[in-house]
Scaffold this active site. Structure first.
Site, PDB file in Angstrom:
ATOM      1  N   ASP A  48      -9.833  -1.762   1.252  1.00  0.00           N
ATOM      2  CA  ASP A  48     -10.009  -3.065   1.896  1.00  0.00           C
ATOM      3  C   ASP A  48      -8.648  -3.645   2.258  1.00  0.00           C
ATOM      4  O   ASP A  48      -7.854  -3.983   1.386  1.00  0.00           O
ATOM      5  CB  ASP A  48     -10.744  -4.019   0.945  1.00  0.00           C
ATOM      6  N   TYR A  53      -2.465  -8.905   6.176  1.00  0.00           N
ATOM      7  CA  TYR A  53      -1.746  -8.366   5.010  1.00  0.00           C
ATOM      8  C   TYR A  53      -0.472  -7.639   5.427  1.00  0.00           C
ATOM      9  O   TYR A  53       0.410  -7.392   4.605  1.00  0.00           O
ATOM     10  CB  TYR A  53      -2.613  -7.410   4.176  1.00  0.00           C
ATOM     11  N   LYS A  78      -9.745  -6.724   8.777  1.00  0.00           N
ATOM     12  CA  LYS A  78     -10.230  -8.072   9.117  1.00  0.00           C
ATOM     13  C   LYS A  78      -9.428  -8.679  10.261  1.00  0.00           C
ATOM     14  O   LYS A  78      -8.220  -8.456  10.372  1.00  0.00           O
ATOM     15  CB  LYS A  78     -10.132  -8.990   7.885  1.00  0.00           C
ATOM     16  N   HIS A 111     -12.058 -12.925   9.191  1.00  0.00           N
ATOM     17  CA  HIS A 111     -11.431 -13.184   7.893  1.00  0.00           C
ATOM     18  C   HIS A 111     -11.793 -14.558   7.300  1.00  0.00           C
ATOM     19  O   HIS A 111     -12.062 -14.676   6.109  1.00  0.00           O
ATOM     20  CB  HIS A 111      -9.910 -13.049   8.037  1.00  0.00           C
TER      21      HIS A 111
HETATM   22  P1  NAD Z   1      -7.854  -9.472  -7.995  1.00  0.00           P
HETATM   23  O1  NAD Z   1      -8.821 -10.351  -8.668  1.00  0.00           O
HETATM   24  O2  NAD Z   1      -8.190  -8.066  -7.691  1.00  0.00           O
HETATM   25  O3  NAD Z   1      -6.584  -9.564  -8.901  1.00  0.00           O
HETATM   26  C1  NAD Z   1      -5.418  -8.871  -8.672  1.00  0.00           C
HETATM   27  C2  NAD Z   1      -4.494  -9.167  -9.848  1.00  0.00           C
HETATM   28  O4  NAD Z   1      -5.065  -8.653 -11.046  1.00  0.00           O
HETATM   29  C3  NAD Z   1      -3.156  -8.487  -9.675  1.00  0.00           C
HETATM   30  O5  NAD Z   1      -2.177  -9.406 -10.112  1.00  0.00           O
HETATM   31  C4  NAD Z   1      -3.221  -7.297 -10.613  1.00  0.00           C
HETATM   32  O6  NAD Z   1      -1.981  -6.982 -11.156  1.00  0.00           O
HETATM   33  C5  NAD Z   1      -4.161  -7.767 -11.693  1.00  0.00           C
HETATM   34  N1  NAD Z   1      -4.931  -6.637 -12.253  1.00  0.00           N
HETATM   35  C6  NAD Z   1      -5.654  -5.721 -11.561  1.00  0.00           C
HETATM   36  N2  NAD Z   1      -6.223  -4.841 -12.412  1.00  0.00           N
HETATM   37  C7  NAD Z   1      -5.851  -5.218 -13.652  1.00  0.00           C
HETATM   38  C8  NAD Z   1      -6.118  -4.696 -14.937  1.00  0.00           C
HETATM   39  N3  NAD Z   1      -6.884  -3.614 -15.124  1.00  0.00           N
HETATM   40  N4  NAD Z   1      -5.586  -5.336 -16.013  1.00  0.00           N
HETATM   41  C9  NAD Z   1      -4.826  -6.434 -15.848  1.00  0.00           C
HETATM   42  N5  NAD Z   1      -4.528  -6.965 -14.653  1.00  0.00           N
HETATM   43  C10 NAD Z   1      -5.038  -6.371 -13.565  1.00  0.00           C
HETATM   44  O7  NAD Z   1      -7.369 -10.237  -6.664  1.00  0.00           O
HETATM   45  P2  NAD Z   1      -7.180  -9.877  -5.141  1.00  0.00           P
HETATM   46  O8  NAD Z   1      -6.230  -8.763  -4.955  1.00  0.00           O
HETATM   47  O9  NAD Z   1      -6.867 -11.153  -4.475  1.00  0.00           O
HETATM   48  O10 NAD Z   1      -8.639  -9.425  -4.682  1.00  0.00           O
HETATM   49  C11 NAD Z   1      -9.023  -8.066  -4.474  1.00  0.00           C
HETATM   50  C12 NAD Z   1      -9.063  -7.731  -3.004  1.00  0.00           C
HETATM   51  O11 NAD Z   1      -9.934  -8.622  -2.318  1.00  0.00           O
HETATM   52  C13 NAD Z   1      -7.733  -7.918  -2.276  1.00  0.00           C
HETATM   53  O12 NAD Z   1      -6.787  -6.941  -2.582  1.00  0.00           O
HETATM   54  C14 NAD Z   1      -8.189  -7.951  -0.857  1.00  0.00           C
HETATM   55  O13 NAD Z   1      -8.477  -6.638  -0.403  1.00  0.00           O
HETATM   56  C15 NAD Z   1      -9.455  -8.777  -0.972  1.00  0.00           C
HETATM   57  N6  NAD Z   1      -9.212 -10.219  -0.704  1.00  0.00           N
HETATM   58  C16 NAD Z   1      -9.841 -10.779   0.358  1.00  0.00           C
HETATM   59  C17 NAD Z   1      -9.674 -12.130   0.650  1.00  0.00           C
HETATM   60  C18 NAD Z   1     -10.389 -12.731   1.804  1.00  0.00           C
HETATM   61  O14 NAD Z   1     -10.089 -13.862   2.174  1.00  0.00           O
HETATM   62  N7  NAD Z   1     -11.313 -12.035   2.411  1.00  0.00           N
HETATM   63  C19 NAD Z   1      -8.850 -12.924  -0.151  1.00  0.00           C
HETATM   64  C20 NAD Z   1      -8.214 -12.332  -1.243  1.00  0.00           C
HETATM   65  C21 NAD Z   1      -8.424 -10.989  -1.517  1.00  0.00           C
END
Ligand code: NAD
Length: 279
Positions: A48, A53, A78, A111
Site C-alpha cells: 500500500d 508518499y 492513491k 486519498h
Molecule cells: P501503523 O499503525 O502501521 O504504525 C506504524 C508504526 O508502528 C511505526 O512507527 C512502526 O515502527 C510501529 N510498528 C510497526 N510494527 C510494530 C511492531 N511489531 N512492534 C512495535 N512497533 C511497531 O501506521 P501507518 O504506517 O500510518 O499505517 C499503515 C499504513 O496505512 C501506512 O503505511 C499507509 O500505507 C496507510 N496509511 C494510509 C493513510 C490514508 O490516509 N489513506 C494514512 C496513514 C496510513
C-alpha cells in the site's frame, strides 16, 4: 510463514485482495526499495503506497527486482488531493504507473475527500474511466465519511470497492464500517497500530490477552483487525517486525477477548479529520 497463509477477501467487483499487507507511509524514499524488498522476502504480497508518499519508485524497483509474478502481487496507490477534478486524475494516474514501473495497479484510491473543494464526484467519475481502461483493477476511496459516501453513491454508478480509513482499537469507527459493509464497501484500516501515537499496552485487557496467547501486543491488535473482517497493512522498516506482523495466523482471539477489546473504543482519532483535511 508464507504468502499462502494470508487469506484473501473478495471485493464487490469480484477481485481478491490479501487481507494482510504492508504499508509504506513515511518510509524514506531513499530506503523504500530495500524496505519493500525485505517485505516481499518475508512474505508480504500486498503493498500500500500513495503518490504523496514520494516512494512509488522504490516500491516499483523492489517489485521489478523481486522476480515475483505480477499476478501474485496486489499493489495499491492513491490520488493526491491536488490532482482531484474531472481531468487531472488521468495524468496523475499515468505518473503513478510510470513511477511504479507497472502497466496497472490492483487498487486506486481517492486519498481524501476534501469536501470543501467539491471535486470528489468528478474525481470518482475519472477513476471509473481509469477502471474501465483496465489499468486499475479495482477503485475505491479513503477517508470518506458517511455523507461523502452517500453523495458518491447517489450521483455515480460504481460503488467503491473499499474505504481506507483510520482504524485501531481506540478508534474502531464501527458506525462508518457498518454503514459501508451494508453497501458492499470493504473497510481497510490505516494506522492499524495507532501509528505508535499511544501505548497499545494501556488499553484494557490487551497485555493479558497477549500473555495468554504468548504473542506480542501488536500481534493481538493485528489479529483483532483480521477477525473484525478488516483489511490491514502495518508499516515498519524493521525486518524482524515485518515477520512479527505477518505471524498472526497461529492463534485466534476468543469471542470474549474480542468483547474485551470493544471496551478500548475511546473515539481517539490520531490522524487528520477528513471533514476538514486538505481544504
Ligand atoms: P501503523 O499503525 O502501521 O504504525 C506504524 C508504526 O508502528 C511505526 O512507527 C512502526 O515502527 C510501529 N510498528 C510497526 N510494527 C510494530 C511492531 N511489531 N512492534 C512495535 N512497533 C511497531 O501506521 P501507518 O504506517 O500510518 O499505517 C499503515 C499504513 O496505512 C501506512 O503505511 C499507509 O500505507 C496507510 N496509511 C494510509 C493513510 C490514508 O490516509 N489513506 C494514512 C496513514 C496510513
Amino acid at each position: 510463514m508464507t504468502a499462502a497463509t494470508v487469506p484473501t477477501v473478495t471485493l464487490n467487483d469480484g477481485n481478491r485482495i490479501p487481507q494482510l499487507g504492508f504499508g509504506v507511509f513515511k518510509v524514506d524514499p531513499a530506503e523504500t526499495q530495500r524496505v519493500v524488498e525485505d517485505a516481499l522476502e518475508v512474505g508480504y504480497r500486498h503493498l500500500d503506497t500513495a503518490a504523496v508518499y514520494g516512494n512509488e519508485e522504490g516500491v516499483g524497483a523492489a517489485i521489478a527486482g523481486s522476480g515475483i509474478p505480477r499476478e501474485e502481487l496486489f499493489v495499491t496507490t492513491k490520488l493526491w488531493n491536488t490532482d482531484q477534478g474531472a481531468q487531472a486524475p488521468f495524468a496523475a494516474f499515468d505518473a503513478s504507473l510510470d513511477r511504479l514501473g507497472l502497466d496497472r495497479v490492483d487498487l486506486y484510491l481517492i486519498h481524501w475527500p476534501v469536501p470543501a473543494r467539491g471535486l470528489y464526484l468528478d474525481t470518482w467519475r475519472a477513476l471509473e474511466r481509469i477502471a474501465a481502461s483496465g489499468r486499475a483493477r479495482s477503485i475505491g476511496v479513503s477517508n470518506f465519511q458517511i455523507p461523502h459516501l452517500e453523495a458518491l453513491l447517489a450521483a455515480t454508478a460504481t460503488v467503491p470497492a473499499v474505504n481506507q480509513i483510520e482504524v485501531h482499537p481506540a478508534f474502531p469507527q464501527r458506525a462508518l464500517r457498518e454503514w459501508a459493509a451494508e453497501r458492499g464497501i470493504r473497510t481497510e484500516s490505516w494506522g492499524p497500530l495507532g501509528q505508535g501515537k499511544y501505548d497499545l499496552g494501556e488499553l484494557p485487557g490487551l497485555t493479558d490477552i497477549a500473555a495468554r496467547h504468548g504473542v506480542t501486543i501488536p500481534q493481538v491488535v493485528l489479529r483483532w483487525h483480521l477477525q473484525e473482517g478488516l483489511i490491514v497493512f502495518p508499516k515498519t522498516t524493521s525486518r524482524e517486525r515485518m515477520r512479527e506482523n505477518l505471524d498472526v495466523f497461529g492463534f485466534e482471539l476468543s469471542t470474549e477477548e474480542l468483547e474485551t477489546l470493544r471496551a478500548a473504543d475511546e473515539g481517539r482519532r490520531v490522524g487528520p479529520d477528513p471533514d476538514t483535511f486538505g481544504a
